[in-house]
Design a protein around this motif. Structure first.
Motif, PDB file in Angstrom:
ATOM      1  N   GLU A   8       0.819  -1.210   0.000  1.00 39.99           N
ATOM      2  CA  GLU A   8       0.000   0.000   0.000  1.00 39.99           C
ATOM      3  C   GLU A   8       0.855   1.263   0.000  1.00 39.99           C
ATOM      4  O   GLU A   8       0.486   2.257  -0.631  1.00 39.99           O
ATOM      5  N   CYS A  78      -3.929   3.880   8.043  1.00 38.90           N
ATOM      6  CA  CYS A  78      -3.902   2.414   8.134  1.00 38.90           C
ATOM      7  C   CYS A  78      -2.510   1.925   8.518  1.00 38.90           C
ATOM      8  O   CYS A  78      -2.377   0.963   9.284  1.00 38.90           O
ATOM      9  N   THR A  89      -7.118  -3.141   2.048  1.00 39.97           N
ATOM     10  CA  THR A  89      -6.128  -2.088   1.800  1.00 39.97           C
ATOM     11  C   THR A  89      -5.334  -2.349   0.529  1.00 39.97           C
ATOM     12  O   THR A  89      -5.077  -1.428  -0.234  1.00 39.97           O
ATOM     13  N   VAL A 129     -10.032   1.301   1.420  1.00 44.31           N
ATOM     14  CA  VAL A 129      -8.926   1.574   2.342  1.00 44.31           C
ATOM     15  C   VAL A 129      -9.473   2.205   3.621  1.00 44.31           C
ATOM     16  O   VAL A 129      -9.083   1.827   4.736  1.00 44.31           O
TER      17      VAL A 129
END
Length: 135
Positions: A8, A78, A89, A129
């Motif tokens: 990510e 996150c 995600t 997300v």
């Protein structure tokens, strides 16, 4: 050595690259459309209207700019919360970046419906997300 960078976070870096490419593409198109280097090098106190592809690229860039901060904040939140690495995600960030990368060329080409669907895909990715943060 340190641990491997999360997918990510790599995608967040890719989104930055997408934004830079869109900014430079829009600027180059505006410059080509205006054909006035003196205006471009000056204070630009008088707006120079854009049309056609140059105007579409400018709008596509600002559309990216409107959503990027939300995406970056969601990914970083996150990361801080230890929520990276899950399907929400990873897939969400991938959908956002992929959608944003496709959006500008579609917009520049004047393709309306597909462009909107691609924008929607990127927004679904962003929401994924964000949902992961609160799960």
């Amino acid at each position: 050595m340190g641990s491997e960078l999360a997918v990510e976070l790599k995608l967040l870096g890719a989104a930055v690259a997408v934004g830079l490419v869109q900014l430079l593409w829009a600027a180059a198109a505006a410059r080509a459309h205006q054909g006035d280097l003196k205006w471009a090098a000056g204070p630009r106190d008088t707006p120079m209207p854009l049309g056609g592809v140059a105007a579409r690229l400018e709008r596509a860039f600002w559309n990216f700019a409107e959503t990027f901060s939300f995406f970056a904040a969601a990914v970083l939140a996150c990361a801080v919360a230890g929520k990276l690495g899950g399907p929400l995600t990873v897939w969400g960030a991938g959908l956002y970046v992929g959608g944003r990368a496709l959006y500008a060329p579609l917009y520049a080409s004047g393709i309306p419906t597909v462009r909107t669907l691609v924008w929607l895909v990127s927004m679904v990715g962003l929401v994924m997300v964000l949902v992961a943060l609160f799960r």
